[in-house]
Motif scaffolding. Sequence first.
Motif, PDB file in Angstrom:
ATOM      1  N   SER A   1      -6.815   2.900  -2.262  1.00 53.17           N
ATOM      2  CA  SER A   1      -6.376   1.648  -1.622  1.00 53.17           C
ATOM      3  C   SER A   1      -7.142   1.481  -0.319  1.00 53.17           C
ATOM      4  O   SER A   1      -7.098   2.375   0.541  1.00 53.17           O
ATOM      5  N   GLY A   2      -7.800   0.332  -0.145  1.00 54.63           N
ATOM      6  CA  GLY A   2      -8.637   0.113   1.038  1.00 54.63           C
ATOM      7  C   GLY A   2      -7.900   0.206   2.367  1.00 54.63           C
ATOM      8  O   GLY A   2      -8.448   0.686   3.358  1.00 54.63           O
ATOM      9  N   HIS A   3      -6.625  -0.247   2.379  1.00 59.20           N
ATOM     10  CA  HIS A   3      -5.928  -0.302   3.680  1.00 59.20           C
ATOM     11  C   HIS A   3      -5.584   1.077   4.231  1.00 59.20           C
ATOM     12  O   HIS A   3      -5.123   1.203   5.369  1.00 59.20           O
ATOM     13  N   LYS A   4      -5.813   2.134   3.427  1.00 65.47           N
ATOM     14  CA  LYS A   4      -5.572   3.492   3.936  1.00 65.47           C
ATOM     15  C   LYS A   4      -6.753   3.988   4.757  1.00 65.47           C
ATOM     16  O   LYS A   4      -6.688   5.041   5.370  1.00 65.47           O
ATOM     17  N   PHE A   5      -7.877   3.254   4.716  1.00 62.78           N
ATOM     18  CA  PHE A   5      -9.035   3.714   5.493  1.00 62.78           C
ATOM     19  C   PHE A   5      -9.771   2.573   6.204  1.00 62.78           C
ATOM     20  O   PHE A   5     -10.992   2.563   6.289  1.00 62.78           O
ATOM     21  N   GLY A   6      -8.996   1.618   6.714  1.00 62.44           N
ATOM     22  CA  GLY A   6      -9.581   0.627   7.610  1.00 62.44           C
ATOM     23  C   GLY A   6      -9.991  -0.694   6.977  1.00 62.44           C
ATOM     24  O   GLY A   6     -10.485  -1.589   7.662  1.00 62.44           O
ATOM     25  N   ALA A   7      -9.799  -0.846   5.670  1.00 61.49           N
ATOM     26  CA  ALA A   7     -10.136  -2.114   4.986  1.00 61.49           C
ATOM     27  C   ALA A   7      -8.901  -3.028   5.002  1.00 61.49           C
ATOM     28  O   ALA A   7      -7.805  -2.586   5.362  1.00 61.49           O
ATOM     29  N   PRO A   8      -9.062  -4.289   4.597  1.00 60.81           N
ATOM     30  CA  PRO A   8      -7.882  -5.167   4.546  1.00 60.81           C
ATOM     31  C   PRO A   8      -6.869  -4.678   3.512  1.00 60.81           C
ATOM     32  O   PRO A   8      -7.209  -3.900   2.625  1.00 60.81           O
ATOM     33  N   LYS A   9      -5.639  -5.151   3.637  1.00 62.98           N
ATOM     34  CA  LYS A   9      -4.613  -4.793   2.652  1.00 62.98           C
ATOM     35  C   LYS A   9      -4.814  -5.618   1.381  1.00 62.98           C
ATOM     36  O   LYS A   9      -5.303  -6.735   1.448  1.00 62.98           O
ATOM     37  N   GLY A  10      -4.431  -5.023   0.247  1.00 63.33           N
ATOM     38  CA  GLY A  10      -4.493  -5.787  -1.001  1.00 63.33           C
ATOM     39  C   GLY A  10      -5.785  -5.620  -1.772  1.00 63.33           C
ATOM     40  O   GLY A  10      -6.059  -6.408  -2.684  1.00 63.33           O
ATOM     41  N   VAL A  11      -6.589  -4.642  -1.407  1.00 64.61           N
ATOM     42  CA  VAL A  11      -7.802  -4.382  -2.187  1.00 64.61           C
ATOM     43  C   VAL A  11      -7.911  -2.878  -2.427  1.00 64.61           C
ATOM     44  O   VAL A  11      -7.539  -2.061  -1.577  1.00 64.61           O
ATOM     45  N   GLY A  12      -8.371  -2.513  -3.604  1.00 66.95           N
ATOM     46  CA  GLY A  12      -8.546  -1.107  -3.957  1.00 66.95           C
ATOM     47  C   GLY A  12      -9.434  -1.034  -5.181  1.00 66.95           C
ATOM     48  O   GLY A  12     -10.129  -2.000  -5.516  1.00 66.95           O
ATOM     49  N   PHE A  13      -9.410   0.109  -5.831  1.00 61.78           N
ATOM     50  CA  PHE A  13     -10.246   0.238  -7.029  1.00 61.78           C
ATOM     51  C   PHE A  13      -9.644   1.267  -7.969  1.00 61.78           C
ATOM     52  O   PHE A  13      -8.819   2.099  -7.569  1.00 61.78           O
ATOM     53  N   LEU A  14     -10.092   1.174  -9.210  1.00 67.53           N
ATOM     54  CA  LEU A  14      -9.788   2.199 -10.205  1.00 67.53           C
ATOM     55  C   LEU A  14     -11.102   2.570 -10.866  1.00 67.53           C
ATOM     56  O   LEU A  14     -11.828   1.686 -11.342  1.00 67.53           O
ATOM     57  N   LYS A  15     -11.410   3.841 -10.864  1.00 66.06           N
ATOM     58  CA  LYS A  15     -12.565   4.324 -11.629  1.00 66.06           C
ATOM     59  C   LYS A  15     -12.004   4.721 -12.985  1.00 66.06           C
ATOM     60  O   LYS A  15     -11.110   5.575 -13.074  1.00 66.06           O
ATOM     61  N   ILE A  16     -12.481   4.051 -14.027  1.00 68.98           N
ATOM     62  CA  ILE A  16     -11.919   4.313 -15.355  1.00 68.98           C
ATOM     63  C   ILE A  16     -12.715   5.397 -16.069  1.00 68.98           C
ATOM     64  O   ILE A  16     -13.858   5.698 -15.696  1.00 68.98           O
ATOM     65  N   SER A  17     -12.123   5.949 -17.091  1.00 71.25           N
ATOM     66  CA  SER A  17     -12.796   7.000 -17.856  1.00 71.25           C
ATOM     67  C   SER A  17     -14.006   6.411 -18.579  1.00 71.25           C
ATOM     68  O   SER A  17     -13.958   5.274 -19.078  1.00 71.25           O
ATOM     69  N   SER A  18     -15.084   7.187 -18.667  1.00 70.53           N
ATOM     70  CA  SER A  18     -16.288   6.685 -19.355  1.00 70.53           C
ATOM     71  C   SER A  18     -15.992   6.443 -20.829  1.00 70.53           C
ATOM     72  O   SER A  18     -16.675   5.668 -21.491  1.00 70.53           O
ATOM     73  N   SER A  19     -14.936   7.084 -21.346  1.00 74.00           N
ATOM     74  CA  SER A  19     -14.650   6.898 -22.779  1.00 74.00           C
ATOM     75  C   SER A  19     -13.541   5.867 -23.029  1.00 74.00           C
ATOM     76  O   SER A  19     -13.112   5.688 -24.163  1.00 74.00           O
ATOM     77  N   ALA A  20     -13.078   5.192 -21.949  1.00 74.24           N
ATOM     78  CA  ALA A  20     -11.985   4.218 -22.133  1.00 74.24           C
ATOM     79  C   ALA A  20     -12.490   3.006 -22.923  1.00 74.24           C
ATOM     80  O   ALA A  20     -13.497   2.403 -22.567  1.00 74.24           O
ATOM     81  N   ARG A  21     -11.800   2.679 -23.978  1.00 80.94           N
ATOM     82  CA  ARG A  21     -12.157   1.497 -24.780  1.00 80.94           C
ATOM     83  C   ARG A  21     -11.095   0.428 -24.577  1.00 80.94           C
ATOM     84  O   ARG A  21      -9.914   0.745 -24.510  1.00 80.94           O
ATOM     85  N   ALA A  22     -11.521  -0.825 -24.504  1.00 74.85           N
ATOM     86  CA  ALA A  22     -10.599  -1.971 -24.405  1.00 74.85           C
ATOM     87  C   ALA A  22      -9.597  -1.797 -23.267  1.00 74.85           C
ATOM     88  O   ALA A  22      -8.411  -2.067 -23.413  1.00 74.85           O
TER      89      ALA A  22
END
Length: 381
Positions: free
Chosen positions: A192-213
């Motif tokens: 979550s970005g707001h835990k390290f100085g970014a605005p609130k409400g933005v983050g990311f998920l790194k998905i598995s390379s084998s994730a389908r659909a």
Amino acid sequence: MPYFDHNATTPLDPIARETWLRANDEHWHNPSSLYRDAAKARIRMDNARARLAEYLGAAEKEIVFTSGATESVHAALAHLAAQAGPEAEIAVNRTEHSAVLSAARRWFGSRIRWLNTDRNGVLLWPELEEKARGSHAVVVMAANNETGAIQPWEKIAEFCGRHHLPYVCDAAQWLGKLPCGGLAEADWVFGSGHKFGAPKGVGFLKISSSARAFSTQPGGAQENGHRGGTEDLPSIWAMVEILAEAEHRKVLLESERLTWRKQFEDQVTREIAGVRVIGAEADRLWNTVSLLMPFGASQRWIAQLDKLGFQISNGSACATRKEESSHVIAAMGYSGDDAQRILRISSGWETKRTDWTALAEALTAVAPDLKATEATGVIKV
Ligand code: PLP
């Protein structure tokens, strides 16, 4: 006002603010539109994705920008549950954040194998090996939000890789504080970005390379079809920019900051008899201290310190609102009574050494009144 609740959220970093404003001025177009200005916004998005992927050691197509950690973990576990049969179980660390525990219970119900920690909050390795085998996935955070305890995530990633087990790693409190290289060794990682100085409400998920659909929410074709909805480019760009700043410059200051934290702990335990540092023997984040006070309910310490200009907490902000006592502290073997006397102190990169010293002095200054109140039951106003 010395702010010591960075694990709840951080102030917007000046670099993130400047980047956010610039992106709103120059790249406010919809990245999916077809004219040249939109293409420039799209290039910025692609660039942010590539940079984040590089820091984590992931492929660009594995990065999905989201609204933060809560959305990310729900999406990851919903996906894993849908892939697994109705009997499948997952192994989950008991000291995860409530967002992760709620997602695990929501998507796997009672099919959870609980992973215990020792008194310092660190996973018991033989138990992890035993319970992970035959489960559908393993869920263990990189660093704890209440105690700062660091889990052996690299070892878990290696173990899970060897046994073809999806590993879901909550890096919300790790990112921006310690180097994030190698985190993508876990199949699913989020922050979550707001835990390290970014605005609130933005983050990311790194998905598995084998994730389908994989999809967090259906809609347009944004995020390579993984998450519908117009992207918030200014916040995404600001988040990656501030993470870059942390990776290249700030994390180099870690050992100095660890010393400041240690000096604070020494000062408080010396000045107030009976104070204990939770997880004292574990590797912990340089910014986090969890104190078990010998007297006085957490709320009373927090109110007294607030009057002196210090903002601290008693644990996870999410749990505080629900007025629960900490499941993390309980999982580490402390009593319900102990859990009422916990103070969580979490600094940021902008915190000075003198702020730590001043906080230790403030705790020492309010201690006699709190002790007297506890003895007499009379609250001094
Ligand atoms: N995971 C951890 C370790 C956290 O500390 C938090 C927030 O406190 C979350 C997940 C949830 O993050 P958010 O509320 O930004 O979705």
